[in-house]
Motif scaffolding. Structure first.
Motif, PDB file in Angstrom:
ATOM      1  N   THR A  61       0.838  -1.211   0.000  1.00  0.00           N
ATOM      2  CA  THR A  61       0.000   0.000   0.000  1.00  0.00           C
ATOM      3  C   THR A  61       0.865   1.249   0.000  1.00  0.00           C
ATOM      4  O   THR A  61       0.601   2.206  -0.738  1.00  0.00           O
ATOM      5  N   THR A  62       1.912   1.237   0.803  1.00  0.00           N
ATOM      6  CA  THR A  62       2.829   2.372   0.847  1.00  0.00           C
ATOM      7  C   THR A  62       3.453   2.591  -0.524  1.00  0.00           C
ATOM      8  O   THR A  62       3.555   3.727  -0.991  1.00  0.00           O
ATOM      9  N   CYS A  65       0.960   4.068  -2.957  1.00  0.00           N
ATOM     10  CA  CYS A  65       0.611   5.446  -2.579  1.00  0.00           C
ATOM     11  C   CYS A  65       1.837   6.361  -2.500  1.00  0.00           C
ATOM     12  O   CYS A  65       1.743   7.469  -1.956  1.00  0.00           O
ATOM     13  N   ALA A  94       1.241   4.466   7.851  1.00  0.00           N
ATOM     14  CA  ALA A  94      -0.202   4.244   7.676  1.00  0.00           C
ATOM     15  C   ALA A  94      -1.014   5.070   8.667  1.00  0.00           C
ATOM     16  O   ALA A  94      -2.058   5.637   8.317  1.00  0.00           O
ATOM     17  N   TRP A  99      -4.671   6.362   7.074  1.00  0.00           N
ATOM     18  CA  TRP A  99      -5.282   5.133   6.561  1.00  0.00           C
ATOM     19  C   TRP A  99      -5.791   4.271   7.695  1.00  0.00           C
ATOM     20  O   TRP A  99      -6.807   3.582   7.545  1.00  0.00           O
ATOM     21  N   ARG A 184      -9.274  -1.476   5.416  1.00  0.00           N
ATOM     22  CA  ARG A 184      -8.946  -0.051   5.374  1.00  0.00           C
ATOM     23  C   ARG A 184      -7.887   0.257   4.318  1.00  0.00           C
ATOM     24  O   ARG A 184      -7.966   1.283   3.644  1.00  0.00           O
ATOM     25  N   LEU A 185      -6.907  -0.617   4.159  1.00  0.00           N
ATOM     26  CA  LEU A 185      -5.890  -0.396   3.127  1.00  0.00           C
ATOM     27  C   LEU A 185      -6.491  -0.540   1.732  1.00  0.00           C
ATOM     28  O   LEU A 185      -6.147   0.219   0.819  1.00  0.00           O
ATOM     29  N   THR A 187      -9.616   0.101   0.944  1.00  0.00           N
ATOM     30  CA  THR A 187     -10.383   1.337   0.752  1.00  0.00           C
ATOM     31  C   THR A 187      -9.460   2.469   0.333  1.00  0.00           C
ATOM     32  O   THR A 187      -9.778   3.252  -0.563  1.00  0.00           O
ATOM     33  N   GLN A 188      -8.302   2.574   0.980  1.00  0.00           N
ATOM     34  CA  GLN A 188      -7.343   3.614   0.644  1.00  0.00           C
ATOM     35  C   GLN A 188      -6.892   3.486  -0.812  1.00  0.00           C
ATOM     36  O   GLN A 188      -6.842   4.466  -1.551  1.00  0.00           O
TER      37      GLN A 188
END
Length: 194
Positions: A61-62, A65, A94, A99, A184-185, A187-188
């Motif tokens: 995710t990082t 993003c 995060a 996030w 949540r990740l 969704t992000q």
């Protein structure tokens, strides 16, 4: 390694598409191993693998993003190469990026922690309270106790990996926290352009 995105140009990424795919495959494999270890009562290994899944999800995710994190000034952990960041570094990113919501540090310190009774066994896992980002700190700490002997001996409230009932609950708790983290990740990542 890319230092920053060029103004007005397309975003660039430090991690490659191949690395993202490898992280996804790794997370699936780690989950399979965690379940196998759980089913055999190999609790230390099961918790270690769950911590690895969290790290893989946060790292991917990082990486996805990265442009947004650079713009927000959050692409600055101690080591520039994201593949060298720790679970703690990734968790902090995060939380700081919003996030994974967390209580303020002062509010988190006000949460009463259960300490072992004289001569009794303490349930380390009743001290959880707060938001998803706070619960991730629990996952980070537990994984560190399993993986790092220094962390294990520093913490007086540590998991008793010989207690099957306790460890089944602990595994379920950690697995539930990770499910919320993944939601949540995901969704992000769905909020990203293009």
């Amino acid at each position: 390694m890319q230092s920053d995105n060029e103004p007005g140009g397309p975003p660039t990424f430090t991690m490659t598409v191949v690395q993202f795919k490898e992280l996804t495959e790794l997370a699936v494999n780690l989950h399979t191993e965690a379940e196998r270890c759980r089913d055999c009562g190999q609790w230390a290994a099961a918790l270690f693998f769950l911590g690895g899944i969290a790290e893989a999800a946060l790292l991917s995710t990082t990486g996805v993003c990265e442009p947004e994190l650079r713009t927000a000034g959050l692409w600055n952990p101690p080591k520039g190469d994201p593949t060298k960041w720790t679970l703690g570094n990734l968790g902090n990113i995060a939380r700081n990026a919003g996030w994974l919501p967390a209580q303020s540090p002062s509010a988190a310190q006000e949460i009463p922690r259960q300490r072992p009774a004289q001569g009794g066994e303490a349930d380390t896992f009743t001290c959880l309270d707060g938001e998803t980002g706070d619960a991730l700190r629990f996952v980070e700490g537990l994984r560190n106790m399993i993986a790092h002997p220094g962390a294990y001996v520093r913490e007086p409230l540590r998991p008793d990996t010989t207690n099957d009932e306790h460890m089944r609950q602990t595994y379920g708790l950690m697995d539930g926290i990770l499910a919320d983290v993944f939601d949540r990740l995901t969704t992000q990542m769905q909020t990203l352009p293009g």
